[in-house]
Design a protein around this motif. Structure first.
Motif, PDB file in Angstrom:
ATOM      1  N   ASP A 177       0.837  -1.195   0.000  1.00  0.00           N
ATOM      2  CA  ASP A 177       0.000   0.000   0.000  1.00  0.00           C
ATOM      3  C   ASP A 177       0.875   1.249   0.000  1.00  0.00           C
ATOM      4  O   ASP A 177       1.860   1.325   0.749  1.00  0.00           O
ATOM      5  N   ILE A 178       0.510   2.243  -0.814  1.00  0.00           N
ATOM      6  CA  ILE A 178       1.230   3.513  -0.865  1.00  0.00           C
ATOM      7  C   ILE A 178       0.463   4.524  -0.019  1.00  0.00           C
ATOM      8  O   ILE A 178      -0.726   4.774  -0.265  1.00  0.00           O
ATOM      9  N   LEU A 179       1.148   5.106   0.955  1.00  0.00           N
ATOM     10  CA  LEU A 179       0.517   6.046   1.886  1.00  0.00           C
ATOM     11  C   LEU A 179       1.219   7.392   1.826  1.00  0.00           C
ATOM     12  O   LEU A 179       2.410   7.470   1.529  1.00  0.00           O
ATOM     13  N   THR A 180       0.480   8.435   2.137  1.00  0.00           N
ATOM     14  CA  THR A 180       1.087   9.762   2.281  1.00  0.00           C
ATOM     15  C   THR A 180       0.318  10.529   3.338  1.00  0.00           C
ATOM     16  O   THR A 180      -0.806  10.148   3.704  1.00  0.00           O
ATOM     17  N   ARG A 181       0.903  11.605   3.801  1.00  0.00           N
ATOM     18  CA  ARG A 181       0.242  12.473   4.775  1.00  0.00           C
ATOM     19  C   ARG A 181       0.061  13.852   4.153  1.00  0.00           C
ATOM     20  O   ARG A 181       0.962  14.355   3.470  1.00  0.00           O
ATOM     21  N   ALA A 182      -1.108  14.444   4.382  1.00  0.00           N
ATOM     22  CA  ALA A 182      -1.412  15.758   3.821  1.00  0.00           C
ATOM     23  C   ALA A 182      -2.218  16.549   4.841  1.00  0.00           C
ATOM     24  O   ALA A 182      -2.950  15.984   5.665  1.00  0.00           O
ATOM     25  N   GLU A 183      -2.080  17.872   4.763  1.00  0.00           N
ATOM     26  CA  GLU A 183      -2.758  18.747   5.714  1.00  0.00           C
ATOM     27  C   GLU A 183      -4.236  18.877   5.361  1.00  0.00           C
ATOM     28  O   GLU A 183      -4.609  19.042   4.200  1.00  0.00           O
ATOM     29  N   ASP A 184      -5.073  18.800   6.381  1.00  0.00           N
ATOM     30  CA  ASP A 184      -6.519  18.942   6.209  1.00  0.00           C
ATOM     31  C   ASP A 184      -7.073  19.641   7.438  1.00  0.00           C
ATOM     32  O   ASP A 184      -7.058  19.083   8.538  1.00  0.00           O
ATOM     33  N   ASP A 185      -7.529  20.896   7.259  1.00  0.00           N
ATOM     34  CA  ASP A 185      -8.052  21.680   8.390  1.00  0.00           C
ATOM     35  C   ASP A 185      -7.021  21.795   9.510  1.00  0.00           C
ATOM     36  O   ASP A 185      -7.312  21.522  10.688  1.00  0.00           O
ATOM     37  N   ASP A 186      -5.807  22.187   9.121  1.00  0.00           N
ATOM     38  CA  ASP A 186      -4.720  22.435  10.075  1.00  0.00           C
ATOM     39  C   ASP A 186      -4.218  21.177  10.774  1.00  0.00           C
ATOM     40  O   ASP A 186      -3.469  21.263  11.743  1.00  0.00           O
ATOM     41  N   GLU A 187      -4.638  20.004  10.335  1.00  0.00           N
ATOM     42  CA  GLU A 187      -4.138  18.753  10.883  1.00  0.00           C
ATOM     43  C   GLU A 187      -3.692  17.855   9.743  1.00  0.00           C
ATOM     44  O   GLU A 187      -4.247  17.916   8.642  1.00  0.00           O
ATOM     45  N   TYR A 188      -2.705  17.030  10.027  1.00  0.00           N
ATOM     46  CA  TYR A 188      -2.214  16.108   9.006  1.00  0.00           C
ATOM     47  C   TYR A 188      -2.965  14.785   9.112  1.00  0.00           C
ATOM     48  O   TYR A 188      -3.094  14.214  10.191  1.00  0.00           O
ATOM     49  N   GLU A 189      -3.455  14.343   7.968  1.00  0.00           N
ATOM     50  CA  GLU A 189      -4.157  13.071   7.873  1.00  0.00           C
ATOM     51  C   GLU A 189      -3.391  12.141   6.932  1.00  0.00           C
ATOM     52  O   GLU A 189      -2.630  12.600   6.072  1.00  0.00           O
ATOM     53  N   THR A 190      -3.615  10.845   7.095  1.00  0.00           N
ATOM     54  CA  THR A 190      -2.964   9.853   6.253  1.00  0.00           C
ATOM     55  C   THR A 190      -3.930   9.386   5.165  1.00  0.00           C
ATOM     56  O   THR A 190      -5.105   9.132   5.441  1.00  0.00           O
ATOM     57  N   TYR A 191      -3.417   9.292   3.936  1.00  0.00           N
ATOM     58  CA  TYR A 191      -4.246   8.922   2.788  1.00  0.00           C
ATOM     59  C   TYR A 191      -3.634   7.737   2.049  1.00  0.00           C
ATOM     60  O   TYR A 191      -2.412   7.580   1.992  1.00  0.00           O
TER      61      TYR A 191
END
Length: 292
Positions: free
Chosen positions: A69-83
């Motif tokens: 699985d390829i994962l990344t983290r990105a900012e969403d509403d001032d918090e980082y989420e994993t996608y």
């Protein structure tokens, strides 16, 4: 692999894996520890790049788990989420831009247990105690240990126990190879003599780990796992129901074994005769700092 996901879906499992980076130009590379040296992946996995740029137009870091699985983290509403970005069967060459002739395989083949690992040392990181009786994933944010439910094959357990009897950590690559770092004095004379035959890039990466991370250890191949991805449990909590198995409280108290005389002044155990028990968590080496 997680087929129920679509690119851009939130990832709720643990965040770990082999590290790669991308940019808007479509390059994909592995970056050396705390530095600017890059090894570019050739051929470039275009699907990975396209899916990532749909979510992060400037590119960024990704992780590839032991389940591909390829994962990344990105900012969403001032918090980082994993996608979740997709899946990748990692292969090809890792190419230094200044001297492509010194390329190394991303996925070496025909390596026997105990031999030096002739590529970059990376993958999903897990830790284990003496005898590999316990395996866990350490959450880098909370520092809590999540027990791993998945078992390792017995031959892999035996190799880890032989080279690291006190425990430590290991990495699992996206193609399910198990790697670990060992002290030089743990290696047989035959293996020590093979160091000179390692690719130039790999020897320099080992030197970087020593100089930048203070890691005085060498990477070896341990074996492989046959069940992926790894499943983990929530970490133990002080508010969990008290577990006394089936023997009741009296049976649980009896399981504590013999007591030792304590110093009434500071409540420490007099362990002059008993010694420190093998398997104390304080004895497990911190052999692989993850923030190089």
């Amino acid at each position: 692999m997680t087929p129920s996901h679509e690119p851009g879906d939130r990832w709720t499992n643990h965040y770990r894996g082999y590290r790669l980076q991308t940019n808007p130009d479509g390059d994909v590379w592995w970056q050396a520890y705390q530095g600017t040296d890059r090894l570019y992946l050739d051929p470039t996995p275009d699907e990975l790049v396209d899916s990532l740029l749909d979510l992060k137009r400037l590119g960024g870091r990704v992780r590839i788990t032991e389940g591909n699985d390829i994962l990344t983290r990105a900012e969403d509403d001032d918090e980082y989420e994993t996608y979740w970005i997709g899946t990748l069967d990692l292969s090809g060459e890792l190419v230094p831009t200044d001297d492509p002739e010194f390329s190394i395989p991303a996925r070496p083949e025909e390596v026997d247990p105990g031999e030096f690992w002739p590529s970059v040392y990376d993958g999903a990181k897990y830790s284990f105690g003496p005898g590999v009786e316990r395996i866990w994933w350490s959450n880098p944010n909370t520092h809590k240990r999540h027990p791993v439910r998945t078992s390792l094959p017995q031959d892999t357990v035996s190799t880890l126990s032989r080279f690291k009897p006190q425990g430590g950590s290991f990495r699992i690559t996206p193609w399910n190879d198990v790697l670990t770092l060992v002290d030089l004095d743990q290696l047989p004379a035959r293996t020590r003599s093979e160091f000179d035959s390692l690719p130039r890039v790999v020897k320099n990466l080992i030197a970087l780990r020593r100089d930048r991370g203070g890691v005085q250890k060498l990477p070896i191949y341990v074996g492989e796992v046959d069940t992926t991805p790894f499943s983990i449990d929530d970490p133990p909590s002080l508010t969990d129901p008290f577990e006394d198995d089936d023997g009741g409280v009296d049976g649980w108290l009896d399981s504590l074994g013999e007591t030792s005389e304590t110093d009434v002044g500071n409540h420490t155990v007099d362990d002059t005769d008993a010694g420190s028990p093998v398997g104390d968590d304080d004895d497990i080496p911190d052999d692989d700092p993850i923030d190089w």
